[in-house]
Scaffold this active site. Structure first.
Site, PDB file in Angstrom:
ATOM      1  N   LYS A 181      11.310  -4.877  35.120  1.00 54.45           N
ATOM      2  CA  LYS A 181      12.052  -5.733  36.037  1.00 54.45           C
ATOM      3  C   LYS A 181      13.393  -5.039  36.271  1.00 54.45           C
ATOM      4  O   LYS A 181      14.326  -5.165  35.478  1.00 54.45           O
ATOM      5  CB  LYS A 181      12.226  -7.145  35.444  1.00 54.45           C
ATOM      6  CG  LYS A 181      12.746  -8.165  36.476  1.00 54.45           C
ATOM      7  CD  LYS A 181      14.240  -8.043  36.638  1.00 54.45           C
ATOM      8  CE  LYS A 181      14.780  -8.787  37.823  1.00 54.45           C
ATOM      9  NZ  LYS A 181      16.246  -8.593  37.962  1.00 54.45           N
ATOM     10  N   GLU A 255      20.431  -2.623  24.471  1.00 54.74           N
ATOM     11  CA  GLU A 255      21.502  -1.646  24.698  1.00 54.74           C
ATOM     12  C   GLU A 255      22.508  -2.334  25.597  1.00 54.74           C
ATOM     13  O   GLU A 255      22.243  -2.560  26.781  1.00 54.74           O
ATOM     14  CB  GLU A 255      20.921  -0.379  25.351  1.00 54.74           C
ATOM     15  CG  GLU A 255      21.792   0.838  25.148  1.00 54.74           C
ATOM     16  CD  GLU A 255      22.902   0.941  26.166  1.00 54.74           C
ATOM     17  OE1 GLU A 255      24.041   0.527  25.840  1.00 54.74           O
ATOM     18  OE2 GLU A 255      22.641   1.421  27.265  1.00 54.74           O
ATOM     19  N   CYS A 289      27.797   2.387  30.571  1.00 53.83           N
ATOM     20  CA  CYS A 289      28.048   1.647  29.332  1.00 53.83           C
ATOM     21  C   CYS A 289      28.935   2.429  28.371  1.00 53.83           C
ATOM     22  O   CYS A 289      29.626   1.833  27.551  1.00 53.83           O
ATOM     23  CB  CYS A 289      26.731   1.271  28.670  1.00 53.83           C
ATOM     24  SG  CYS A 289      25.636   2.675  28.384  1.00 53.83           S
ATOM     25  N   GLU A 390      34.869  -5.259  28.607  1.00 55.02           N
ATOM     26  CA  GLU A 390      34.331  -4.214  29.479  1.00 55.02           C
ATOM     27  C   GLU A 390      34.653  -4.512  30.940  1.00 55.02           C
ATOM     28  O   GLU A 390      34.410  -5.609  31.423  1.00 55.02           O
ATOM     29  CB  GLU A 390      32.817  -4.121  29.282  1.00 55.02           C
ATOM     30  CG  GLU A 390      32.172  -2.949  29.969  1.00 55.02           C
ATOM     31  CD  GLU A 390      30.709  -2.799  29.592  1.00 55.02           C
ATOM     32  OE1 GLU A 390      30.272  -1.666  29.351  1.00 55.02           O
ATOM     33  OE2 GLU A 390      30.005  -3.829  29.522  1.00 55.02           O
TER      34      GLU A 390
END
Length: 498
Positions: A181, A255, A289, A390
């Site tokens: 997906k 992750e 990331c 972040e």
């Protein structure tokens, strides 16, 4: 299948059981080209029904795929790798049109994606059990390493195929089938790659793609016949995936995000460190990331580093990512652009000072694109919001430190632990820092290195499990212990043997 020419809107459908598949009622959703701000394409909007069909296809293919000889399985993976390599330009262009990253970077990614399939294809026939020596010589005890079943792969938009293949390759090598997906922002390249798998002989239903939104992901994560979820994305979404999987005891690999520190000591090669700091945050417009969004710079170098970074940031050429001269493209979505603006505004409200950028950029001829200027902040407190959370955009916080202990304390002082960089010519310090930093990856005098055979993953809120390397394939296998009595004599049924 996609239709239309470049510059016109295109159309993609799900890829289920080796065939293009519409959603019920032909429901679709649109994606935008972040460079122009205009609609780029339309994709099938999957719901629980489409996920059910994909799980049925993957479940049906599972016995065929797991029962292929491991060598044959590996060779098919390698043929798929060859096909992706041949189509790297197409795949890279599709991704650049959807997420705004530089075409050159995405074509390069598409060209190295096959390395993962070559590597794990080569490991497929090297998955071995073992014979366990028991005290009872009449009993043969050995282990079998078996696949889990259907694996759901839920991926983000920043490097769609590259990140997906990091989960797909070990899953397939282990004998599992997959349902991918992709992000609703960037579904096209994964669909193209899935078509290529079937074209080179991978059995139908082994690789499936269902496109859609959060509801689609939830249907896949919660499906009772999906044995494992491999998820890459944000922390809160990852938390939700972990909770949902735990309810039905499904396996997970997560992750998640990062707030990586790029640490520059006073003995570092400053020019080399400068290049690493810039690449660590402004490459891919900070949409990675492992972005080095916190530059921890020794106080002796702080003022000099700020001046150098601001000068270089001002020279970055912003524009169309398809143009080879462009050094930084747009951020991928309107929401991300608004987030960048909001987080910088909050940082300023908390006392940070903008050294460069902090506003939208307006490259010539692209007035509606999602461009944010390379941004450098100073006077950022280590515990401030922007230093703890972040951004996923081109925003660098430069924070001074006085000694090694303070650098470690600041670097480790977040909920994240994905990566870190250390810039020093002192080899003892480099290895001390590597041990002290709470991060799954530590780069010394380099940044953003990654390869198929070296494990990658996070500490703390940055994730669970490891991708890449031999460790990754273990996470798509389960171990069965087999006991066999070789003695023909009758055993006392009331005496337990050990």
């Amino acid at each position: 299948m996609a239709s239309g020419s470049e510059g016109s809107e295109v159309r993609f459908r799900h890829w289920i059981g080796g065939a293009e598949t519409e959603s019920a009622g032909c429901a679709t959703f649109a994606t935008e080209n972040p460079t122009t701000g205009k609609i780029w394409g339309h994709f099938a909007l999957g719901r629980a029904g489409e996920v059910d069909r994909a799980v049925e296809a993957a479940s049906s293919a599972f016995e065929t795929w797991r029962n292929l000889s491991p060598t044959r399985r590996g060779r098919l993976m390698m043929r798929w790798a060859d096909a992706i390599l041949e189509n790297a330009e197409t795949i890279g262009r599709l991704e650049s049109l959807q997420n705004g990253k530089l075409l050159n970077e995405l074509v390069l990614q598409a060209r190295i994606v096959p390395d993962w399939l070559y590597y794990y294809g080569g490991l497929a026939d090297k998955i071995e059990g073992r014979v366990i020596p028991l005290d009872r010589g009449s009993v043969l005890n050995y282990t079998l390493r078996e696949p889990l079943g259907v694996v759901g792969v839920v991926m983000p938009w920043n490097s769609p195929l590259f990140l997906a293949i990091m989960a797909i390759a070990p899953a397939l090598a282990a004998g599992n089938t997959v349902i991918i997906k992709p992000s609703e922002v960037t579904p096209a390249s994964v669909i193209e790659a899935a078509r290529l798998a079937e074209r080179v002989g991978v059995p139908k239903g082994v690789v499936n793609v269902v496109t859609g939104d959060r509801e689609t992901s939830e249907a896949l994560v919660n499906h009772p016949d999906v044995a494992k979820i491999a998820f890459t994305g944000g922390v809160e979404a990852g938390r939700a995936v972990a909770v949902a999987a735990a309810r039905r005891f499904a396996h997970v690999t997560l992750e998640l995000g990062g707030k990586s520190a790029n640490i520059v000591f006073d003995d570092a090669d400053l020019k080399q460190a400068e290049a690493g700091l810039l690449a660590g945050i402004f490459a891919a417009a900070g949409q990675t990331c492992v972005a080095g969004s916190r530059a921890l710079v020794h106080r002796k170098l702080h003022a000099q580093a700020l001046e150098m970074l601001a000068r270089r940031a001002a020279s970055i050429k912003i524009g169309d990512p398809l143009d080879a001269a462009t050094q930084m493209g747009p951020v991928a979505t309107r929401a991300q652009l608004a987030k960048d603006e909001g987080m910088v505004a909050k940082a300023v409200a908390e006392g940070a000072e903008i050294v460069h950028g902090g506003v939208r950029a307006n490259p010539p001829g692209l007035p509606d694109g999602f461009f944010f200027a390379p941004t450098i902040l100073t006077n950022v407190k280590p515990d401030s919001y922007i230093a703890q959370n972040e951004v996923f955009g081109p925003v660098l916080s430069v924070i001074p430190f006085d000694d090694e202990d303070e650098a470690v304390a600041i670097a480790n002082g977040t909920a994240f632990g994905l990566a870190a960089g250390v810039w020093t010519l002192n080899i003892r310090r480099a290895h001390r820092m590597a041990r002290k930093l709470q991060a799954g990856t530590v780069w010394v005098n380099m940044y953003r290195g990654m390869t198929f055979n070296s494990p990658f993953g996070g500490y703390k809120a940055s994730g669970i499990g490891r991708q890449n390397g031999i460790e990754a394939i273990d996470q798509y296998l389960q171990t069965k212990s087999v006991w066999c009595e070789l003695d023909d004599s009758v055993q006392d049924p009331f005496v337990m043997r050990s």
